[in-house]
Write a protein that holds these residues in place. Structure first.
Motif, mmCIF file in Angstrom:
data_model
loop_
_atom_site.group_PDB
_atom_site.id
_atom_site.type_symbol
_atom_site.label_atom_id
_atom_site.label_comp_id
_atom_site.label_asym_id
_atom_site.label_seq_id
_atom_site.Cartn_x
_atom_site.Cartn_y
_atom_site.Cartn_z
ATOM 1 N N ASP B 21 41.187 28.831 46.559
ATOM 2 C CA ASP B 21 40.522 28.044 47.582
ATOM 3 C C ASP B 21 41.139 28.281 48.944
ATOM 4 O O ASP B 21 40.438 28.422 49.949
ATOM 5 N N LEU B 24 40.166 31.557 50.412
ATOM 6 C CA LEU B 24 38.788 31.507 50.872
ATOM 7 C C LEU B 24 38.692 30.763 52.200
ATOM 8 O O LEU B 24 37.939 31.160 53.093
ATOM 9 N N LEU B 56 36.049 32.268 40.829
ATOM 10 C CA LEU B 56 34.987 32.602 41.780
ATOM 11 C C LEU B 56 33.614 32.355 41.162
ATOM 12 O O LEU B 56 32.695 31.886 41.817
ATOM 13 N N ARG B 64 29.491 26.625 45.836
ATOM 14 C CA ARG B 64 30.502 26.402 46.869
ATOM 15 C C ARG B 64 30.912 27.695 47.567
ATOM 16 O O ARG B 64 31.619 27.669 48.575
ATOM 17 N N VAL B 65 30.509 28.813 47.023
ATOM 18 C CA VAL B 65 30.736 30.082 47.729
ATOM 19 C C VAL B 65 29.464 30.911 47.661
ATOM 20 O O VAL B 65 28.646 30.735 46.760
ATOM 21 N N ASP B 66 29.321 31.786 48.628
ATOM 22 C CA ASP B 66 28.187 32.699 48.646
ATOM 23 C C ASP B 66 28.613 33.946 47.906
ATOM 24 O O ASP B 66 29.758 34.360 47.987
ATOM 25 N N TYR B 77 32.588 37.600 47.779
ATOM 26 C CA TYR B 77 32.460 36.162 47.903
ATOM 27 C C TYR B 77 32.923 35.654 49.251
ATOM 28 O O TYR B 77 33.741 36.257 49.914
ATOM 29 N N ARG B 78 32.385 34.500 49.617
ATOM 30 C CA ARG B 78 32.780 33.900 50.868
ATOM 31 C C ARG B 78 32.488 32.412 50.823
ATOM 32 O O ARG B 78 31.460 31.993 50.322
ATOM 33 N N ARG B 79 33.411 31.638 51.375
ATOM 34 C CA ARG B 79 33.189 30.198 51.424
ATOM 35 C C ARG B 79 31.881 29.943 52.150
ATOM 36 O O ARG B 79 31.584 30.552 53.172
ATOM 37 N N CYS B 80 31.114 29.093 51.588
ATOM 38 C CA CYS B 80 29.805 28.785 52.125
ATOM 39 C C CYS B 80 29.947 27.747 53.218
ATOM 40 O O CYS B 80 30.366 26.625 52.971
#
Lengths: 137, 137
Positions: B21, B24, B56, B64-66, B77-80
């Motif tokens: 987390d 991210l 992930l 919660r992530v893209d 992945y990336r924090r949304c």
DNA sequence: GCCGTTTTGACAATGGTTGTCAGTCTTGAT
DNA sequence: ATCAAGACTGACAACCATTGTCAAAACGGC
């Protein structure tokens, strides 16, 4: 669908490429390299797996087939029907595909990119859904 | 970007998840599971590779992530940032990302799907380009 | 602190894709 | 038709991201 430019280069005509081409011609929906390879094998027209990959890659580079990634991350190919840039509406269940031309989106994407100062813009867009037939069953 | 719905389920708080987390949170752009894992390792906060993947995946499932696929087919992945459905404008060169909300496209996609009788529609759309900084150099 | 569950980690296994390289086929020139 | 140059092929190894496995460890509620 990623926008591509590039002219096409010349390539030699071989039995293997003809075989791959034929399958692509007869296939409506997207097909993976693995599936295409298996299909050729059952038809007796044995073509090496590596060759299938190379051929598809070449075709894709030349813009003669569309490539997109399945949800599993597997690359799937399909003969490109329209010459211009377009997108796809794909059935999540059976894979049936409709090609879409989207001037609306093209413009939208361009303007968004411009707003943020991005140049040499390309974009990918695929729509997934359940087709009428699959929805019925 | 694929549209998602789903509520989120409860999960246990663990050192490993906190570590993922944190990375991210500190990461602006998309990062792959492998990169994230390597990063954690250099920081001394050793987290198993499998755990990174599982974490992930869980985050993605919960929205919660893209997640999107790089051209190489690798999942990144990336924090949304936004809660609602949105798209990305990604720099081809440095990876800088801008999140885009596109009511226009949403409607367009929906109407196209309707026209062809497709239901339960979702879609993916990413715009690639060269950002101002990279274009300058 | 105790216990049932969840989570973890090291490692094996999977599976799509690419690299290798000697042998074969296509092509343009003769 | 014949030939040489080099593009193409095939079998198989190598890669590498991702997932499966399962015993050991961590978590949270009691």
């Amino acid at each position: 669908m990623t926008v591509r430019e590039q002219p096409a280069k010349e390539h030699r005509r071989t039995r293997q490429r003809a075989a791959v081409d034929e399958v692509l011609d007869q296939t409506e929906d997207f097909i993976s390299a693995q599936e295409l390879h298996a299909l050729l094998r059952t038809r007796g027209a044995g073509v090496g797996l590596a060759t299938v990959y190379r051929t598809l890659q070449t075709l894709a580079d030349d813009g003669r087939v569309d490539v997109l990634r399945s949800d599993a991350g597997e690359a799937v190919y399909r003969r490109c029907v329209r010459e211009e840039h377009h997108h796809h509406l794909v059935c999540r269940s059976c894979g049936a595909t409709v090609e879409i031309a989207g001037p609306t989106v093209e413009r939208w994407a361009k303007s968004i990119a411009d707003q943020h100062g991005y140049s040499e813009v390309s974009h990918t867009l695929e729509i997934f859904g359940t087709c009428p037939r699959c929805a019925a069953s």
